[in-house]
Every structure is written in C-alpha cells, then in structure tokens.
Design an enzyme around this catalytic site. Structure first.
Site, mmCIF file in Angstrom:
data_model
loop_
_atom_site.group_PDB
_atom_site.id
_atom_site.type_symbol
_atom_site.label_atom_id
_atom_site.label_comp_id
_atom_site.label_asym_id
_atom_site.label_seq_id
_atom_site.Cartn_x
_atom_site.Cartn_y
_atom_site.Cartn_z
ATOM 1 N N ARG A 46 74.243 76.195 -12.770
ATOM 2 C CA ARG A 46 73.837 77.094 -13.504
ATOM 3 C C ARG A 46 74.219 76.627 -14.958
ATOM 4 N NH1 ARG A 46 76.488 81.510 -14.618
ATOM 5 N NH2 ARG A 46 77.190 82.014 -12.518
ATOM 6 N N TYR A 100 50.765 85.096 -26.914
ATOM 7 C CA TYR A 100 50.447 85.029 -25.446
ATOM 8 C C TYR A 100 50.508 86.333 -25.025
ATOM 9 C CZ TYR A 100 51.432 84.067 -20.537
ATOM 10 O OH TYR A 100 51.362 84.404 -19.229
ATOM 11 N N ASP A 172 56.384 79.655 -30.804
ATOM 12 C CA ASP A 172 55.666 79.176 -29.566
ATOM 13 C C ASP A 172 54.987 78.028 -29.506
ATOM 14 O OD1 ASP A 172 54.334 78.800 -27.276
ATOM 15 O OD2 ASP A 172 54.514 80.756 -26.717
ATOM 16 N N LYS A 197 53.013 73.781 -19.130
ATOM 17 C CA LYS A 197 52.019 73.435 -19.547
ATOM 18 C C LYS A 197 51.833 71.845 -19.982
ATOM 19 C CE LYS A 197 50.583 77.680 -19.451
ATOM 20 N NZ LYS A 197 51.710 78.508 -19.208
HETATM 21 N N1 PLP Z 1 53.444 80.924 -24.071
HETATM 22 C C1 PLP Z 1 52.002 80.524 -24.072
HETATM 23 C C2 PLP Z 1 51.389 80.043 -25.409
HETATM 24 C C3 PLP Z 1 51.579 80.472 -22.745
HETATM 25 O O1 PLP Z 1 50.302 80.202 -22.359
HETATM 26 C C4 PLP Z 1 52.477 80.899 -21.566
HETATM 27 C C5 PLP Z 1 51.755 80.846 -20.262
HETATM 28 O O2 PLP Z 1 50.563 81.041 -20.131
HETATM 29 C C6 PLP Z 1 53.845 81.415 -21.736
HETATM 30 C C7 PLP Z 1 54.377 81.204 -23.027
HETATM 31 C C8 PLP Z 1 54.533 81.662 -20.772
HETATM 32 O O3 PLP Z 1 55.147 80.638 -20.176
HETATM 33 P P1 PLP Z 1 55.428 80.657 -18.373
HETATM 34 O O4 PLP Z 1 54.120 80.960 -17.675
HETATM 35 O O5 PLP Z 1 55.839 79.223 -18.117
HETATM 36 O O6 PLP Z 1 56.601 81.496 -18.123
#
Ligand code: PLP
Length: 386
Positions: A46, A100, A172, A197
């Site tokens: 961890r 998101y 993000d 992604k």
């Molecule tokens: N940020 C964006 C732009 C996303 O599209 C997503 C998920 O679709 C996330 C964060 C969250 O990521 P995770 O699904 O890996 O937790």
C-alpha cells in the site's frame, strides 16, 4: 528525450538481474526488512510497490512533474477523492460546470457530508468564473475539453485567478492526455487522469493518476493515499504502463480521425451542432489551439436536430460505435450523457448546463475513418426511417 521515447523508457528500464526488457511485475503484499525499525526501500505494497513506482515514474516524466511526482490510484474517482482529502469542513470548491458526472456526484453527494461546499460555474470565461470565488474557496476544479460538452477553459488564466485567491487549482486532463496538453506547465497545481481511458488505452483496466510539480504537494497527497489506501495493484499498473508505450501514437491518430468525423458531421442536415474544439466555429478553438499541441483529442459530442427520441434511436443503431460509457480505448464507443455518464447530475443542473437528452458523445477509437463514417451514416438512416 522526446515524449514518445520517455513513454517507452522512463521508469521501464530493463531488469538488472535477468536482463528482461519488460520489468517484472511484483506480486507481493509485503517486503522482508533488513531489521526491526530499519526500513528498506519498500515495506508494504500500500505504501509502495516497484511496479507502481515504474508506472508513476513514467507518468511523472510525461506530465513534467519536476520536483513533484505522480501517484497511481485504483480508479480515476479514487484519485479525485484523494484530492478532496486536502479540504476540511467549511471549505468551498468551485468547479467548472462541464465536468464528469462522477466528480459532480463526489463533490455534491459525498463531500457535502463532510461539510465541504460546492458550486458550479462556467469556466470558459475566466473573469465570470473568478467572480464565483468565495473567501472560503480552497480548490478550483475544471476539465478541458470538458465532459460532455467539450468546452475549453484557459488553464493559465484560471490558475492565475485561483492563485491570487490563495486556492489550489486542479484539473481533470483525461480527455486531452499529456500527449496534447500538459497543464502543470501552465500553472495548474494538480493534474488528474482517469488512467482507465487513454493512459491504459485498451478498455481492459481501471486506474487513476495524480501529477503535481512540487514536493510539498506530492508529500501531502502521498500521505493521504497511503492513509486511505486506494492504490493501484501491480497487474493493473503493468497494464497501464504497457498502454502508455503507444499513447502518443494512439492519441494523435484518434485526434486525426475525430477531426475528420467532426468536419464530416458538422454540415449534415440532421445535425444541430458538433461540439469539437478542432472546428474553427467552436467558441474555445483559439484557446485550444494555444493550449493543446498535435490535435484536439478523440472525443466529440453532437446534438441532433430531431431531439431526444431520434438520439436514442441513433445511439442504438450504430454497430462499430458500441453503446457504452467510458472512452479512450482502441474501440469506438457511443453514449447518451444525460442517461449514462452524467445520470448522477441533478436534472436541474443537467438542464442548466446543457446536458440535454439529445446530446450524444462519441469516443473515437482506432478503426478506419471510412468504416466509422459509414457506421454513423447507417445510424442516421436507421434513426430517420422510423
Ligand atoms: N474523469 C473523466 C473525464 C471520466 O470520463 C471518468 C470516467 O469516465 C472519470 C474521471 C472517473 O474515472 P474512473 O472511472 O477511472 O474512476
């Protein structure tokens, strides 16, 4: 070394013991110590694992972390959650309105329980956005391109506003990837990725990353990560590291195909509007051109003139574009944000921020452009023929 070379070699050096070109994956939860109270480089997975270190070293190199570093998490949401650990009751988060749905949910439905306040504002106008800052604002959180409306915000301008106010700025950067945009170079304090992604790139792993450029912030986030525990396991670190090696090639090609699809879709009679920063008609085009290099990304959204029912038929009719949430993989995906990726937005906020029922989001994969265009064309025909 250039980005593509670092993606292959930084953090991924050959195994000194065996000469293996691909470093071994360390499946271990704990490490034998030299003596009681005498800690070795690793003690417990961890707190640190060599396979995670390898991934974090590559990511830190690609994001331009300098004295700071990168941290790998079990998912993108775990990475954002770690950032919220910097906040305390009474603090306020000002977030862009094009973010998101999961981030929206975390801020509005989890962090509120800890007494953290949240408000959304349009981040495309830094002056209007700055007017929404409160004395208690400690974190500014934006996405560019935003999810799902592909809005573009000026990272350098917002970082300047946030810093003058004494707030941290996080972004993000999942849609842009470090191939096209490196926000740390533009003054952003914390860069977050859903590594699920483009970093992973093959739709086979969940992961999250944070990247920061100061040791102080890195140490604070590392402390929170170790204290809360949502680290990425060795096998998943290996899969993300493997994906990174082709990230530049994939993202540049996906951006090229997305651009061609946007240009093809834009003038079609059934299309109300294409949301893609590569189009000169996009309100954020000039900023995106300055802030991004090599392309505008593999994500695009569109609104159909015929509205919700037609949009529903359309997303159900594509064959190569598979109906699924997520994005950034080699296979193209299609979804309806209002009912899928952004269903956790309150209906009023969806309406206010343009996440209409007729909005369709495409993640452009690595299939041939002609095949993708033909797939969308037959879906237009199917949606119109009912
Ligand atoms: N940020 C964006 C732009 C996303 O599209 C997503 C998920 O679709 C996330 C964060 C969250 O990521 P995770 O699904 O890996 O937790």
């Amino acid at each position: 070394m250039k980005f593509r070379t670092r993606a292959i070699h930084h953090g991924q050096e050959k195994d000194p013991q065996t000469g293996a070109v691909t470093p071994p994956v360390y499946f271990t939860s704990t490490f034998v110590q030299p003596g009681a109270g005498d800690w070795g480089e690793y003690d417990y997975s961890r707190s640190g694992n060599p396979t995670r270190t390898a991934l974090e070293t590559t990511a830190a190199s690609l994001e331009g972390c300098g004295d700071g570093g990168a941290l790998a998490f079990a998912s993108g949401m775990a990475a954002i959650h770690c950032v919220t650990g910097l906040l305390k009751s009474g603090d306020h988060v000002l977030a862009g309105s094009d973010i998101y749905g999961g981030a929206y949910r975390l801020f509005h439905k989890v962090m509120n329980r800890a007494g953290v306040e949240i408000s959304l504002a349009d981040a495309t106008d830094p002056t209007a956005f700055a007017a929404e800052l409160r004395p208690s604002t400690k974190l500014v959180w934006v996405e560019s391109p935003g999810n799902p409306r592909m809005s573009i915000c000026d990272y350098a301008a917002i970082a300047e506003v946030a810093h003058r106010h004494g707030a941290l700025m996080g972004c993000d950067n999942t849609f842009a990837t470090p191939v096209l945009c490196r926000p740390l170079e533009q003054g952003v304090d914390i860069v977050m990725h859903s590594a699920t992604k483009y970093y992973g790139g093959h739709g086979d792993v969940l992961g999250g990353l944070l990247a920061v450029s100061t040791k102080e912030l890195y140490d604070q986030l590392y402390f929170l990560q170790n204290a809360t525990g949502a680290v990425l396991g060795p096998m998943d670190c290996f899969l993300v590291s493997r994906g990174i090696k082709t990230m530049e090639l994939r993202v540049l090609e996906q951006s090229r195909t997305a651009m061609r699809l946007a240009e093809w879709l834009d003038p079609l009679p059934g299309v109300e509007r294409v949301l893609y920063a590569g189009l000169p008609s996009h309100p954020g085009h000039a900023i995106a051109k300055r802030q991004m290099q090599g392309g505008f990304g593999g994500m695009l959204s569109l609104e159909l003139k015929a509205g919700y029912e037609a949009a529903k038929r359309f997303v159900g009719a594509t064959k190569l574009f598979q109906l699924a949430v997520s994005l950034g993989g080699v296979e193209s995906l299609i979804e309806q944000p209002a009912s899928m990726s952004h269903a956790s937005y309150d209906a009023a906020d969806r309406a206010k921020h343009g996440i209409t029922d007729g909005l369709i989001r495409l993640s452009v994969g690595l299939e041939d452009f002609d095949d993708l265009r033909a797939d969308l064309q037959q879906a237009f025909d199917a949606a119109a023929s009912v």
